[in-house]
Design a protein around this motif. Structure first.
Motif, PDB file in Angstrom:
ATOM      1  N   UNK A  50       0.844  -1.241  -0.095  1.00 45.05           N
ATOM      2  CA  UNK A  50      -0.077   0.110   0.108  1.00 45.05           C
ATOM      3  C   UNK A  50       0.881   1.146  -0.007  1.00 45.05           C
ATOM      4  N   UNK A  51       0.402   2.414  -0.555  1.00 45.28           N
ATOM      5  CA  UNK A  51       1.077   3.609  -0.554  1.00 45.28           C
ATOM      6  C   UNK A  51       0.077   4.602  -0.300  1.00 45.28           C
ATOM      7  N   UNK A  52       0.589   5.619   0.605  1.00 44.38           N
ATOM      8  CA  UNK A  52      -0.147   6.822   0.797  1.00 44.38           C
ATOM      9  C   UNK A  52      -0.088   7.890  -0.010  1.00 44.38           C
ATOM     10  N   UNK A  69       6.131  -0.768  -4.597  1.00 41.80           N
ATOM     11  CA  UNK A  69       4.638  -0.002  -5.123  1.00 41.80           C
ATOM     12  C   UNK A  69       5.207   1.378  -5.475  1.00 41.80           C
ATOM     13  N   UNK A  70       4.550   1.841  -6.304  1.00 38.66           N
ATOM     14  CA  UNK A  70       4.704   3.282  -6.645  1.00 38.66           C
ATOM     15  C   UNK A  70       3.601   3.943  -7.225  1.00 38.66           C
ATOM     16  N   UNK A  71       3.476   5.396  -7.163  1.00 42.84           N
ATOM     17  CA  UNK A  71       2.305   6.016  -7.759  1.00 42.84           C
ATOM     18  C   UNK A  71       2.816   7.173  -8.564  1.00 42.84           C
ATOM     19  N   UNK A  75       0.047  11.125 -13.595  1.00 46.48           N
ATOM     20  CA  UNK A  75      -0.593  10.112 -14.689  1.00 46.48           C
ATOM     21  C   UNK A  75      -1.984   9.354 -14.171  1.00 46.48           C
ATOM     22  N   UNK A  76      -1.946   9.576 -12.972  1.00 42.86           N
ATOM     23  CA  UNK A  76      -3.170   8.859 -12.201  1.00 42.86           C
ATOM     24  C   UNK A  76      -2.906   7.219 -12.401  1.00 42.86           C
TER      25      UNK A  76
END
Length: 125
Positions: A50-52, A69-71, A75-76
């Motif tokens: 999970x990523x905040x 994990x990355x966000x 680019x949504x």
């Protein structure tokens, strides 16, 4: 309504790598806790990572050191880089979105009201 679409699953030999992606509808994406979950055949769904909103991350013990994990808020998109894959990583992988920032049990599926349809990962020995 939040919409999530996963991609990038496939078949790979043990020791190999895969990158999963999740495209998220743009509504307030940057302000949401995001997670990856998986469900193997005959087993319950489990939290993987999970990523905040600030980039803080949490991982299941079984994937620490192997998955990242990355966000990308511009680019949504949400990604899961999976390395040193093992046969026990074989599962359907799901992207999930929370209503707000991460709180409570980050890797509990109860925290996430929005889910994608999943992408299958198969790791052969």
């Amino acid at each position: 309504q939040v919409q999530l679409v996963e991609s990038g699953g496939g078949s790979v030999q043990a020791g190999g790598s895969l990158r999963l992606s999740c495209a998220v509808s743009p509504f307030t994406y940057s302000s949401r806790c995001m997670g990856w979950f998986r469900q193997a055949a005959g087993k319950e769904r489990e939290g993987v990572a999970a990523i905040d909103t600030d980039g803080s991350t949490r991982y299941a013990d079984s994937v620490k050191g192997r998955f990242t994990i990355s966000r990308d808020n511009a680019k949504n998109t949400l990604a899961l880089e999976m390395g040193s894959l093992k046969p026990e990583d074989t599962a359907m992988y799901y992207c999930a979105a929370d209503l707000l920032r991460c709180s409570g049990a980050w890797l509990s599926e109860r925290e996430y009201p929005f889910w994608g349809q999943g992408t299958r990962v198969a790791v052969s020995s």
